[in-house]
Design an enzyme around this catalytic site. Structure first.
Site, PDB file in Angstrom:
ATOM      1  N   THR A   5       2.292  -1.597   9.087  1.00  8.38           N
ATOM      2  CA  THR A   5       2.638  -2.514  10.179  1.00  8.38           C
ATOM      3  C   THR A   5       2.972  -3.918   9.687  1.00  8.38           C
ATOM      4  O   THR A   5       3.478  -4.739  10.466  1.00  8.38           O
ATOM      5  CB  THR A   5       1.455  -2.681  11.152  1.00  8.38           C
ATOM      6  OG1 THR A   5       0.369  -3.303  10.428  1.00  8.38           O
ATOM      7  CG2 THR A   5       1.010  -1.339  11.731  1.00  8.38           C
TER       8      THR A   5
ATOM      9  N   HIS B 176       8.480 -29.986  11.370  1.00  8.39           N
ATOM     10  CA  HIS B 176       7.842 -28.739  10.933  1.00  8.39           C
ATOM     11  C   HIS B 176       6.861 -28.986   9.791  1.00  8.39           C
ATOM     12  O   HIS B 176       5.856 -28.304   9.668  1.00  8.39           O
ATOM     13  CB  HIS B 176       8.896 -27.706  10.529  1.00  8.39           C
ATOM     14  CG  HIS B 176       9.844 -27.401  11.649  1.00  8.39           C
ATOM     15  ND1 HIS B 176       9.429 -26.821  12.820  1.00  8.39           N
ATOM     16  CD2 HIS B 176      11.178 -27.638  11.784  1.00  8.39           C
ATOM     17  CE1 HIS B 176      10.468 -26.692  13.637  1.00  8.39           C
ATOM     18  NE2 HIS B 176      11.539 -27.190  13.034  1.00  8.39           N
TER      19      HIS B 176
ATOM     20  N   HIS C 116      11.000 -23.045   9.728  1.00 10.69           N
ATOM     21  CA  HIS C 116       9.973 -23.760  10.502  1.00 10.69           C
ATOM     22  C   HIS C 116       8.585 -23.722   9.870  1.00 10.69           C
ATOM     23  O   HIS C 116       7.810 -24.655  10.048  1.00 10.69           O
ATOM     24  CB  HIS C 116       9.878 -23.167  11.916  1.00 10.69           C
ATOM     25  CG  HIS C 116      11.077 -23.481  12.752  1.00 10.69           C
ATOM     26  ND1 HIS C 116      11.142 -23.173  14.097  1.00 10.69           N
ATOM     27  CD2 HIS C 116      12.272 -24.054  12.442  1.00 10.69           C
ATOM     28  CE1 HIS C 116      12.313 -23.560  14.578  1.00 10.69           C
ATOM     29  NE2 HIS C 116      13.025 -24.092  13.594  1.00 10.69           N
TER      30      HIS C 116
ATOM     31  N   ASP D 181       0.857  -1.185   0.000  1.00  9.16           N
ATOM     32  CA  ASP D 181       0.000   0.000   0.000  1.00  9.16           C
ATOM     33  C   ASP D 181       0.898   1.243   0.000  1.00  9.16           C
ATOM     34  O   ASP D 181       2.124   1.132  -0.175  1.00  9.16           O
ATOM     35  CB  ASP D 181      -1.017  -0.035   1.155  1.00  9.16           C
ATOM     36  CG  ASP D 181      -0.398   0.198   2.523  1.00  9.16           C
ATOM     37  OD1 ASP D 181       0.838   0.374   2.607  1.00  9.16           O
ATOM     38  OD2 ASP D 181      -1.148   0.210   3.508  1.00  9.16           O
TER      39      ASP D 181
ATOM     40  N   CYS E  71       3.144  -3.165   4.090  1.00  7.75           N
ATOM     41  CA  CYS E  71       2.241  -2.079   4.488  1.00  7.75           C
ATOM     42  C   CYS E  71       2.859  -1.428   5.727  1.00  7.75           C
ATOM     43  O   CYS E  71       4.007  -1.730   6.064  1.00  7.75           O
ATOM     44  CB  CYS E  71       0.808  -2.565   4.711  1.00  7.75           C
ATOM     45  SG  CYS E  71       0.533  -3.594   6.161  1.00  7.75           S
TER      46      CYS E  71
HETATM   47  C1  RB5 Z   1      -2.162   2.567   6.341  1.00  9.87           C
HETATM   48  O1  RB5 Z   1      -2.232   3.787   7.005  1.00  9.87           O
HETATM   49  C2  RB5 Z   1      -1.973   1.430   7.322  1.00  9.87           C
HETATM   50  O2  RB5 Z   1      -3.139   1.210   8.021  1.00  9.87           O
HETATM   51  C3  RB5 Z   1      -1.535   0.211   6.584  1.00  9.87           C
HETATM   52  O3  RB5 Z   1      -0.358   0.468   5.912  1.00  9.87           O
HETATM   53  C4  RB5 Z   1      -1.254  -1.024   7.420  1.00  9.87           C
HETATM   54  O4  RB5 Z   1      -0.416  -0.736   8.487  1.00  9.87           O
HETATM   55  C5  RB5 Z   1      -2.403  -1.850   7.789  1.00  9.87           C
HETATM   56  O5  RB5 Z   1      -2.286  -2.921   8.381  1.00  9.87           O
END
Ligand code: RB5
Length: 142
Positions: free
Chosen positions: A67, A133, A98, A8, A65
Site C-alpha cells: 500500500t 512551503h 510543496h 518488501d 510496499c
Molecule cells: C504486505 O502484505 C503488506 O502488508 C505490505 O506490503 C504493506 O502494504 C504494508 O503497509
C-alpha cells in the site's frame, strides 16, 4: 545523485526495474532489498534507507510496499525524513514542490510498473518551491 531503495516482498519486482532505470540515468544506488517474494517485515528494509536520508549521507530514498503506507509510516519516524505516499503524478509533483519530500513511497499493489517508473522520474526532476512551503515544513517537527 545518491539514491537508496528499499521494499518488501510486495515491491521487489518494482525495485528491480526502478534500480535499472536509476542506473541508466547514472545515479549511485544503495540497495537495501528485499530481492525476492519471500515474506519480510518492511521496517527492516526501510530503516537503513531512512537512516541515510536522515543523516544526509543519502540524497533521496525510494520505498515500496503493497500500500505504500507501512513504509511511509516507518520512514516518517525520522526527524529529517519527509516521505510522501504517491498514487498519481500530480501528488508526486506536489510532494516535491510543496513538501520538499526526500523519500518517495510507492504502493505496488495499486499502481502498475509503468506508473511507478514515471513517478520516480517526476520525483527526481521536480524542484521544491520554497517560500511559504519552507515555513510550513519547518513547523513539521515537534
Ligand atoms: C504486505 O502484505 C503488506 O502488508 C505490505 O506490503 C504493506 O502494504 C504494508 O503497509
Amino acid at each position: 545523485m545518491k539514491i537508496a531503495i528499499g521494499c518488501d516482498h510486495a515491491g521487489y519486482q518494482y525495485r528491480i526495474e526502478i534500480m535499472d532505470m536509476l542506473a541508466k540515468l547514472g545515479h549511485e544506488i544503495l540497495d537495501f532489498g528485499t530481492d525476492n517474494d519471500a515474506s519480510v517485515d518492511y521496517p527492516d528494509h526501510v530503516h537503513p534507507v531512512s537512516k541515510g536520508v536522515d543523516a544526509g549521507s543519502i540524497d533521496l530514498g525510494i520505498l515500496i510496499c503493497g500500500t505504500g503506507n507501512g513504509v511511509a509510516m516507518t520512514a516518517n519516524k525520522y526527524t529529517n525524513v519527509r516521505a510522501g505516499l504517491c498514487w498519481n503524478e500530480e501528488i508526486v509533483s506536489l510532494i516535491r514542490q510543496h513538501n520538499n519530500a526526500n523519500v518517495l513511497c510507492l504502493p505496488a499493489r495499486f499502481i502498475n510498473i509503468k506508473e511507478a517508473l514515471h513517478f520516480v522520474h517526476i520525483f527526481l526532476n521536480t524542484e521544491f518551491e520554497g517560500g511559504r512551503h519552507k515555513r510550513r515544513i519547518d513547523k513539521i517537527c515537534i
